[in-house]
Motif scaffolding. Sequence first.
Motif, mmCIF file in Angstrom:
data_model
loop_
_atom_site.group_PDB
_atom_site.id
_atom_site.type_symbol
_atom_site.label_atom_id
_atom_site.label_comp_id
_atom_site.label_asym_id
_atom_site.label_seq_id
_atom_site.Cartn_x
_atom_site.Cartn_y
_atom_site.Cartn_z
ATOM 1 N N ASN A 148 15.125 -10.669 -0.589
ATOM 2 C CA ASN A 148 15.854 -11.212 0.563
ATOM 3 C C ASN A 148 15.077 -12.202 1.413
ATOM 4 O OD1 ASN A 148 18.261 -9.629 0.191
ATOM 5 N ND2 ASN A 148 17.084 -7.852 0.894
ATOM 6 N N THR A 149 13.788 -12.402 1.084
ATOM 7 C CA THR A 149 12.972 -13.283 1.927
ATOM 8 C C THR A 149 12.069 -14.152 1.051
ATOM 9 O OG1 THR A 149 10.957 -11.934 2.144
ATOM 10 C CG2 THR A 149 12.806 -11.330 3.563
ATOM 11 N N SER A 150 11.246 -14.947 1.716
ATOM 12 C CA SER A 150 10.310 -15.805 0.969
ATOM 13 C C SER A 150 9.026 -15.065 0.595
ATOM 14 C CB SER A 150 9.972 -17.037 1.803
ATOM 15 O OG SER A 150 9.343 -16.628 3.009
ATOM 16 N N ALA A 151 8.988 -13.743 0.801
ATOM 17 C CA ALA A 151 7.789 -12.978 0.418
ATOM 18 C C ALA A 151 7.791 -12.710 -1.080
ATOM 19 C CB ALA A 151 7.745 -11.657 1.181
ATOM 20 N N GLN A 152 6.595 -12.668 -1.655
ATOM 21 C CA GLN A 152 6.431 -12.316 -3.071
ATOM 22 C C GLN A 152 5.406 -11.194 -3.168
ATOM 23 O OE1 GLN A 152 5.356 -15.542 -5.710
ATOM 24 N NE2 GLN A 152 4.708 -14.134 -7.331
ATOM 25 N N VAL A 153 5.744 -10.166 -3.937
ATOM 26 C CA VAL A 153 4.815 -9.041 -4.104
ATOM 27 C C VAL A 153 3.734 -9.460 -5.089
ATOM 28 C CG1 VAL A 153 4.573 -6.614 -4.768
ATOM 29 C CG2 VAL A 153 6.685 -7.408 -3.639
ATOM 30 N N VAL A 154 2.487 -9.596 -4.587
ATOM 31 C CA VAL A 154 1.397 -10.086 -5.441
ATOM 32 C C VAL A 154 0.299 -9.052 -5.650
ATOM 33 C CG1 VAL A 154 1.787 -12.490 -4.734
ATOM 34 C CG2 VAL A 154 0.076 -11.109 -3.533
ATOM 35 N N ALA A 155 0.292 -7.972 -4.837
ATOM 36 C CA ALA A 155 -0.784 -6.982 -4.939
ATOM 37 C C ALA A 155 -0.234 -5.591 -4.668
ATOM 38 C CB ALA A 155 -1.886 -7.309 -3.934
ATOM 39 N N LEU B 230 0.858 -1.185 0.000
ATOM 40 C CA LEU B 230 0.000 0.000 0.000
ATOM 41 C C LEU B 230 0.895 1.237 0.000
ATOM 42 C CD1 LEU B 230 -2.816 1.365 0.351
ATOM 43 C CD2 LEU B 230 -2.461 1.176 2.826
ATOM 44 N N GLY B 231 0.872 1.991 -1.104
ATOM 45 C CA GLY B 231 1.734 3.180 -1.237
ATOM 46 C C GLY B 231 2.956 2.835 -2.067
ATOM 47 N N CYS B 232 2.813 3.021 -3.403
ATOM 48 C CA CYS B 232 3.877 2.557 -4.315
ATOM 49 C C CYS B 232 4.893 3.664 -4.592
ATOM 50 C CB CYS B 232 3.267 2.087 -5.631
ATOM 51 S SG CYS B 232 1.995 0.838 -5.412
ATOM 52 N N GLY B 233 5.325 4.372 -3.570
ATOM 53 C CA GLY B 233 6.301 5.439 -3.759
ATOM 54 C C GLY B 233 7.716 4.946 -3.507
ATOM 55 N N GLY B 234 8.588 5.894 -3.169
ATOM 56 C CA GLY B 234 10.015 5.583 -3.037
ATOM 57 C C GLY B 234 10.313 4.541 -1.967
ATOM 58 N N ARG B 235 9.843 4.794 -0.751
ATOM 59 C CA ARG B 235 10.151 3.875 0.348
ATOM 60 C C ARG B 235 9.417 2.547 0.195
ATOM 61 N NH1 ARG B 235 13.992 2.035 3.403
ATOM 62 N NH2 ARG B 235 13.230 1.115 5.320
ATOM 63 N N GLY B 236 8.152 2.633 -0.211
ATOM 64 C CA GLY B 236 7.384 1.402 -0.380
ATOM 65 C C GLY B 236 8.056 0.475 -1.367
ATOM 66 N N THR B 237 8.529 1.050 -2.458
ATOM 67 C CA THR B 237 9.187 0.235 -3.484
ATOM 68 C C THR B 237 10.478 -0.370 -2.947
ATOM 69 O OG1 THR B 237 8.209 1.624 -5.194
ATOM 70 C CG2 THR B 237 10.124 0.330 -5.833
ATOM 71 N N THR B 238 11.254 0.430 -2.222
ATOM 72 C CA THR B 238 12.523 -0.085 -1.672
ATOM 73 C C THR B 238 12.293 -1.250 -0.724
ATOM 74 O OG1 THR B 238 13.558 2.073 -1.865
ATOM 75 C CG2 THR B 238 14.537 0.558 -0.267
ATOM 76 N N VAL B 239 11.345 -1.089 0.181
ATOM 77 C CA VAL B 239 11.116 -2.137 1.192
ATOM 78 C C VAL B 239 10.515 -3.389 0.550
ATOM 79 C CG1 VAL B 239 9.833 -2.724 3.300
ATOM 80 C CG2 VAL B 239 10.965 -0.510 3.102
ATOM 81 N N ALA B 240 9.533 -3.203 -0.335
ATOM 82 C CA ALA B 240 8.910 -4.382 -0.967
ATOM 83 C C ALA B 240 9.929 -5.106 -1.855
ATOM 84 C CB ALA B 240 7.689 -3.956 -1.782
ATOM 85 N N THR B 241 10.806 -4.357 -2.497
ATOM 86 C CA THR B 241 11.862 -4.985 -3.302
ATOM 87 C C THR B 241 12.789 -5.795 -2.407
ATOM 88 O OG1 THR B 241 11.762 -3.166 -4.885
ATOM 89 C CG2 THR B 241 13.744 -4.526 -4.935
ATOM 90 N N SER B 242 13.100 -5.228 -1.259
ATOM 91 C CA SER B 242 13.967 -5.938 -0.315
ATOM 92 C C SER B 242 13.283 -7.216 0.192
ATOM 93 C CB SER B 242 14.323 -5.003 0.846
ATOM 94 O OG SER B 242 15.017 -5.682 1.847
#
Length: 422
Positions: free
Chosen positions: A54-61, A38-50
């Motif tokens: 780096n983890t078993s998470a996958q960005v699906v939404a 939620l919130g596809c800006g600078g920080r959101g993108t950095t953290v979700a990319t990380s």
Amino acid sequence: MNRRHFLHTGAAAAGLLILKPRAAFGYQANSTVRLGLLGCGGRGTTVATSFAKNTSAQVVALADLFPDQLAAGRETFNQINASLGQTPIADKLLFRGPHAFEQLAASREIDLMQISTPPFFHVEHLAAAVASGKHVYCEKPVGIDVKQAKAALGIAQHVRSNQSVDVGFQCRNAPPIAAIAERIRAGALGKIAAVTGYYYASASNEKKSAGPSADEARLRNWLWDRALSGDILVEQNIHIIDLCNWLLAAHPLKATASGGRNVLTHAGDCWDNYQVDFTYPGDIHLSFSSTQFGDYKVFDAGLRLFGANGYATVPYAGPVEITGSSAWAWQESMNTAPGSGAFAANGAFSDNLAFADREKERTFIDSITSGNAHNQIAAGVETALSCMLGRMAGYTRHEVTWDDLLAHGETYELGMSLGQFA
Ligand SMILES: NC(=O)c1ccc[n+]([C@@H]2O[C@H](COP(=O)([O-])OP(=O)(O)OC[C@H]3O[C@@H](n4cnc5c(N)ncnc54)[C@H](O)[C@@H]3O)[C@@H](O)[C@H]2O)c1
């Protein structure tokens, strides 16, 4: 300790993700954690990319108030997912507009909601995320005024025992900072007498063509707007106040402060400098100063803690060390210069914070897959309130105690309806 040793132990910790056999909250260990941003800006993108890398998470939404931000997010994460051999974001998992947060929270196709919206919205978005039963990663600050902070404490009571909620204080997870913190807490400095803290940054860029209306321009330039951001003390300097609270295992009892908006002329009403004297239990004072204007090409932030047996230097960039009878240093920081790190609006700092995000995200996902859930809301509120204490002391030019702050009922209004962006 050096980075190699930490990486070794960090890798072992990461290995738990693979080795732990038990299931938690419906996850088999090693199974994918489906993340909705939620919130596809600078920080959101950095953290979700990380998270994705780096983890078993996958960005699906993805969800965002503005269509251009959502479209840019989709493009970014489709590329990242492709590079990781994962599927693109499905059309039905793209949510836009003022109700996007509720639609994301209602989705049965995500397990983890990452809240990376401007600070004013964090508590409202946190309430929806926690009520949905999903795991939550929420950016700091947890609240921009006392009313929101108290509401967040209420939300914390509803977090389920198998639901994990983290707040974005990734600096605590930076390997050099985690290592020096361990020593400070073990007593390496002796009795701590005083602390100094600082956060000196150039101005962030103003988005000049930020939209057709004054409201949209405000939202896109939220960083410079008190109601949307909480001001620089609550929004950015909070990382340093958080480290101080964490290292002293306390929050300030009172504060006096000065500051103002002496240089900045662009839109917004945030101050561009603060000087705060925080009093902690035991009459320990944190003397904190912050500037954010100009284009100095310098970014310097950190803490110094002075104790009976030595002092500790805890900077974003430059030597991380203890001087005194329990002398210690993070070796890889010793040839770097204080203030040599570049300011990163997306929080992706280099130097001592280089691995902060990666470690934060791994630890959080491990809390989900291992079943050892976190609930960091109250700690996040405590730090946010500490910053509000300094801010209130600055605005009023009076000493403010913790009790004064809580009794004040400070409430900021957004002053617009988001319905216009439906
Ligand atoms: N932990 C850190 O080091 C760090 C660093 C930078 C920013 N942050 C925090 O991250 C958050 C986001 O900052 P940013 O720099 O990415 O800002 P940004 O402006 O780049 O991104 C914010 C996004 O949220 C969207 N948005 C705004 N209002 C919304 C709403 N009501 N509903 C849904 N979407 C909405 C915007 O369109 C935008 O895409 C802030 O809370 C900030 O304090 C943390």
